[in-house]
Motif scaffolding. Structure first.
Motif, mmCIF file in Angstrom:
data_model
loop_
_atom_site.group_PDB
_atom_site.id
_atom_site.type_symbol
_atom_site.label_atom_id
_atom_site.label_comp_id
_atom_site.label_asym_id
_atom_site.label_seq_id
_atom_site.Cartn_x
_atom_site.Cartn_y
_atom_site.Cartn_z
ATOM 1 N N UNK A 178 0.820 -1.216 0.000
ATOM 2 C CA UNK A 178 0.000 0.000 0.000
ATOM 3 C C UNK A 178 0.853 1.265 0.000
ATOM 4 N N UNK A 179 2.161 1.109 -0.119
ATOM 5 C CA UNK A 179 3.072 2.265 -0.172
ATOM 6 C C UNK A 179 2.842 3.218 1.003
ATOM 7 N N UNK A 180 2.737 2.680 2.201
ATOM 8 C CA UNK A 180 2.369 3.523 3.341
ATOM 9 C C UNK A 180 3.402 4.614 3.625
ATOM 10 N N UNK A 490 11.100 -1.565 2.034
ATOM 11 C CA UNK A 490 12.428 -0.968 1.979
ATOM 12 C C UNK A 490 12.354 0.344 1.198
ATOM 13 N N UNK A 491 11.330 1.145 1.476
ATOM 14 C CA UNK A 491 11.059 2.339 0.677
ATOM 15 C C UNK A 491 12.300 3.214 0.536
ATOM 16 N N UNK A 492 12.474 3.745 -0.655
ATOM 17 C CA UNK A 492 13.581 4.672 -0.889
ATOM 18 C C UNK A 492 13.190 5.578 -2.046
ATOM 19 N N UNK A 493 13.868 6.714 -2.126
ATOM 20 C CA UNK A 493 13.619 7.642 -3.218
ATOM 21 C C UNK A 493 14.704 7.453 -4.268
ATOM 22 N N UNK A 494 14.298 7.476 -5.520
ATOM 23 C CA UNK A 494 15.263 7.270 -6.593
ATOM 24 C C UNK A 494 16.240 8.430 -6.709
ATOM 25 N N UNK A 495 17.397 8.125 -7.320
ATOM 26 C CA UNK A 495 18.420 9.145 -7.514
ATOM 27 C C UNK A 495 18.441 9.547 -8.987
ATOM 28 N N UNK A 496 18.558 10.835 -9.248
ATOM 29 C CA UNK A 496 18.588 11.324 -10.627
ATOM 30 C C UNK A 496 19.917 10.937 -11.264
#
Ligand code: SF4
Lengths: 546, 155
Positions: A178-180, A490-496
Motif C-alpha cells: 500500500x506504499x504507506x 524498503x522504501x527509498x527515493x530514486x536518484x537522478x
C-alpha cells in the motif's frame, strides 16, 4: 464488503442534494469561481485541460460487480466510453459535463458510491493492500479499519479545510503493498505475541516537489485509541501546517520543520489534553465492521496442477498475472490494464462490464483496484483459471506483463492534465513498443517503471525502480530519469542519473540502463533494484551519457 | 446595521469590530484585549476576535467576562477556525456566543455549527434567510463534535 445502512445512504444522498444546489448556485452566478472551487473539488471535480475531470472514490480499492457495472454505465452515458484507474485506487472520468455531474453523483449513490473528498484540502480516500483478506502474509484484514477511517474522515467538521490534501494508507501485511511510507499518515497494523493488534504510525511521507518518506512517530497505538490519535495528528496539522504557500502546505513540511521528535511530542501533548473529548473506537463497532469482511464462503478445493498440458500463452499468463492464495484450490488473478497501445489504467465500458461478469461467476462478485493501476479478481478457483484467461484475453485484459517493465504506472500527463509539463502516455507507448519481446521482459524480472508528467508526481516516479519525470525545456518535452526508488517495506527515493533526455530517446535510455543490469547482475536472482543498490548509479550513468 | 445569523435566526448585530465606525461596543483584537489586562468591560460584556494564528487557550483566564468570541476566516478555504472553535468549546469550556466571521458562505454553516459556532457573520453577498436551511444539510454525522451529535461509530 461493507454494505451501507440507512444512515450511510442518507448521508450520501444528502451530499448529492447539496452539490446539486451548489452547482446551480454557481451556474446562476451566486457562487464565485473562488467560492465554488473548494466545493467542487471536495466532490472530486476538477476543471482540466479539455473538460472537467471527475474523480470517483473507490474506498480502499474494493468494488462489487454491481458497482463496476455502474462505473461502466457512467463512462458510456456521460463520458467517452472509458475511465482511468489511478494510483490511489480511484477512477477518473476525463470528459463529463459540469451540469451533469450532480446526475452522475446520483447514479453513483444508487450503488453506494460517491466522489466525496476525492480532491481538495481534506482527508482523501483511504487506501490499502489490494490483496487484503486473501494475502498469506497479513496479520489481520485491514479493511474494517479502513472503513472505520473512511467513516470518521467523511465530513469531519473540524478537518474539512486543511492546509492541503491529506492521504492515509493502511497495511496489515509483512510486505507493504500500500506504499504507506509515501502517505501523509501511513498505518502498519501489527500483532503482538499474545495476539493483540496495534498500530505503528508513520507521518509526513509524500511525493510531489519535495519527496520525503514518512517518519515513525509512534507504535503500539491501541485499537480503541486509533481515531483519537489520528485526531491529534490532524489537529496539530490543521493549526500549525503552513497555509501561506501551497508548495509548503503538506504535513511533511511541518514534520520536517519541527523534526519528527518534536512533532511527535506535540501530537502526544494534544492527544493527552484531548482525552475527554476524543472519539473511542468501541469494540462492538469494530466487530460490526469486521462482520462485513468475513472470509468468502470458499469451496473445499485441493490445489491442482494448473499448468499440466497448458499452452504457452496460458502458462505465461498464469506465471505472471496470478498469485498464490491462502485458500487451497484458489488463486488471485491480476487483470492487466497495461496492454501495449492503451494508456495505463484505462478501461472501456465493455471491459468493465466483462470483468464485472467474470467476478460474479468466479470471484464472489468482487473486484479490487491496485495502486499500480490494475484490477484483481481475488478469489478464483484454480480449475476455472483457463476460462478466466480465455475471457480476459477476449477482452484484451490478459497481457501477461504484471510486474514487468511494461506494467508501468503512468499519470495522465499533458494529454489530459492542465498541470503537466510533458506527455506520459505516448512515452509509455514508446517503451511498450521498444520492449515487445516478452521473453526479454521475463528475463529482466520485477522492474517497476513509474512516470509522472510533472513534479506533482501523481505517477509516483520517485519510488519507481526506474522513475521518469516529464520536464519542460524551452517548450519541449524532456524526461529526467531516476533509479533505485521503492515504495514498499524498503522504501527509498530514486536518484537522478543526470541531465534529462529528449522525448525520442527515453526508451533508448532505458535500454542502456537495462543492458548494464543484465551485464552486471550477480545471478538471475539479483533483481534490478538490488543491482542498483549494490552498484550505485555510476555505471548506469556512464552508459547512458557515453 | 449589519445582519448576522444567531441561534439559527437572522438578527441585527449589536457589536462593532475594531476599527469600524458606528455605534455599539467594540470587539477587541486578542492583543488589545490582553493588553487591557482583564479587558475593557462594557454593558454588554467583553468581546474579542481571534485571528487564525491566535491561540484560544490564552482566553482561559477570562472566559467568565467574555460575552462574545469572534473567530476570523479571512480567506476562502481558511480552516484553522474550526479547530479554534472546538478547543474553545471543549478544552476551554467557553459557553458564551461564538461567532464565525469572514469569507464564509452557507456551504460552511453545517460544519461550523458542529464545531460549536452559534453565530455567523457571513460574506456580505450571502442571502442569510436562504442560508438557514444549510444547518440541516446532513441529518446524521459520523463523528462526535461540539454539537454532541451521536457518533455513528457507536451505532
Ligand atoms: S503528475 Fe503532473 S501531469 Fe501527471 S497527472 Fe499529476 S499533475 Fe498532471
Amino acid at each position: 464488503m461493507y454494505q451501507y445502512d440507512s444512515i450511510d445512504r442518507t448521508l450520501v444522498n444528502e451530499r448529492v442534494a447539496q452539490f446539486r444546489d451548489q452547482t446551480q448556485r454557481f451556474l446562476r452566478g451566486e457562487l464565485s469561481e473562488d467560492e465554488f472551487r473548494p466545493l467542487r473539488l471536495r466532490n472530486g471535480l476538477y476543471i482540466q485541460k479539455h473538460a472537467p475531470m471527475l474523480r470517483v472514490a473507490i474506498p480502499y480499492g474494493l468494488l462489487s460487480s454491481k458497482q463496476l457495472r455502474m462505473l461502466a454505465h457512467i463512462a458510456r452515458t456521460y463520458d467517452r466510453d472509458f475511465g482511468h484507474f489511478t494510483t490511489r485506487q480511484n477512477i477518473q472520468y476525463n470528459w463529463p459535463k459540469l451540469e451533469q455531474v450532480p446526475d452522475i453523483l446520483a447514479d453513483l449513490a444508487s450503488v453506494e458510491m460517491h466522489a466525496i473528498q476525492t480532491s481538495g484540502n481534506c482527508i482523501r480516500n483511504t487506501t490499502s493492500d489490494h490483496l487484503a483478506g486473501v494475502a498469506a502474509d497479513e496479520v489481520c484484514d485491514p479493511r474494517p479499519w479502513c472503513e472505520l477511517i473512511r467513516q470518521w474522515s467523511t465530513f469531519h467538521p473540524e478537518f474539512t479545510y486543511l492546509p492541503r490534501k491529506f492521504k492515509i494508507a493502511v497495511s496489515a501485511a509483512a510486505r507493504d503493498r500500500a506504499a504507506v511510507a509515501v502517505h501523509d499518515i501511513g498505518l502498519h497494523i501489527e500483532r503482538s505475541a499474545s495476539g493483540e493488534i496495534s498500530f505503528r504510525v508513520l507521518v509526513g511521507g509524500g511525493l510531489g516537489r519535495q519527496p520525503i518518506l514518512g517518519r515513525e512517530i509512534r507504535s503500539g497505538v491501541q485499537p480503541a485509541d486509533l481515531l483519537a490519535y489520528l485526531e491529534a495528528i490532524l489537529r496539530v496539522y490543521n493549526r500549525y501546517g503552513r497555509r501561506d504557500n501551497i508548495h509548503k502546505a503538506r504535513i511533511k513540511i511541518l514534520v520536517k520543520a519541527l523534526g519528527a521528535t518534536e512533532f511527535a511530542r506535540q501530537v502526544d501533548a494534544e492527544y493527552e489534553a484531548n482525552r475527554a473529548f476524543a472519539p473511542r473506537v468501541e469494540a462492538a463497532e469494530i466487530a460490526r465492521l469486521q462482520a462485513f469482511f468475513r472470509t468468502q464462503p470458499y469451496a473445499a478445493l485441493k490445489d491442482i496442477d494448473v499448468l499440466a498440458g497448458a499452452d504457452a500463452p496460458f502458462a505465461a499468463w498464469y506465471r505472471h498475472n496470478t498469485v498464490a492464495h491462502r485458500q487451497s484450490g484458489y488463486r488471485a488473478v491480476f487483470v492487466s490494464l497495461k496492454k501495449p497501445g492503451v494508456a495505463p489504467g484505462d478501461m472501456t465500458s465493455a471491459q468493465m462490464e466483462g470483468v464485472a461478469a467474470l467476478a460474479e461467476r468466479f470471484s464472489f462478485g468482487e473486484v479490487r483496484v491496485t495502486h499500480d493501476q490494475n484490477l484483481v479478481l481475488a478469489d478464483v478457483p484454480q480449475h476455472e483459471l483457463r476460462t478466466v484467461h480465455a475471457e480476459l484475453s477476449a477482452l484484451g485484459l490478459a497481457t501477461p506483463n504484471i510486474g514487468t517493465i511494461n506494467d508501468m504506472i503512468c499519470c495522465p500527463g499533458l494529454d489530459f492534465c492542465g498541470l503537466a509539463n510533458a506527455t506520459s502516455i505516448p512515452v509509455a507507448a514508446q517503451i511498450n513498443e521498444r520492449f515487445d519481446d516478452l521473453d526479454y521482459l521475463y528475463d529482466l524480472g520485477q522492474i517497476q517503471i513509474k512516470m509522472s508528467g510533472c513534479m506533482n508526481a501523481c505517477g509516483h516516479h520517485h519510488v519507481g525502480h526506474i522513475g521518469i519525470l516529464g520536464v519542460d525545456k524551452h517548450g519541449e518535452e524532456w524526461y529526467q530519469i531516476t533509479l533505485g526508488g521503492s515504495a514498499t517495506n524498503d522504501a527509498s527515493l530514486g536518484e537522478v542519473i543526470g541531465p534529462s533526455v529528449a522525448k525520442a530517446n527515453v526508451a533508448n535510455t532505458i535500454a542502456r540502463i537495462l543492458d548494464v543490469y543484465v551485464e552486471q547482475r550477480q545471478s538471475a536472482e539479483e533483481s534490478f533494484l538490488q543491482t542498483v543498490r549494490r552498484l550505485g548509479i555510476e555505471p548506469f550513468k556512464e552508459r547512458v551519457y557515453a | 446595521m449589519r445582519s448576522i445569523i444567531r441561534d439559527r435566526a437572522v438578527v441585527a448585530d449589536a457589536w462593532r469590530y475594531a476599527g469600524e465606525a458606528g455605534e455599539g461596543p467594540e470587539v477587541l483584537s486578542l492583543d488589545a484585549f490582553l493588553a487591557s489586562a482583564a479587558g475593557a468591560s462594557s454593558a454588554a460584556g467583553t468581546a474579542v476576535i481571534l485571528q487564525p494564528t491566535d491561540e484560544p487557550e490564552k482566553l482561559i483566564p477570562y472566559l467568565a467576562q467574555l460575552a462574545l468570541v469572534v473567530i476570523d476566516f479571512p480567506k476562502v478555504g481558511e480552516g484553522r477556525g474550526f479547530s479554534q472553535a472546538q478547543l474553545l468549546r471543549q478544552r476551554c469550556g467557553y459557553r458564551g456566543e461564538l461567532r464565525a466571521r469572514g469569507a464564509l458562505k452557507r456551504d460552511q454553516l453545517f460544519f461550523l455549527a458542529r464545531c460549536g459556532f452559534d453565530s455567523f457573520d457571513l460574506d456580505p453577498t450571502e442571502d442569510l434567510a436562504a442560508s438557514l436551511a444549510a444547518f440541516s444539510t446532513f441529518t446524521a454525522a459520523y463523528q462526535r463534535a461540539v454539537d454532541g451529535a451521536l457518533p455513528l461509530q457507536s451505532r
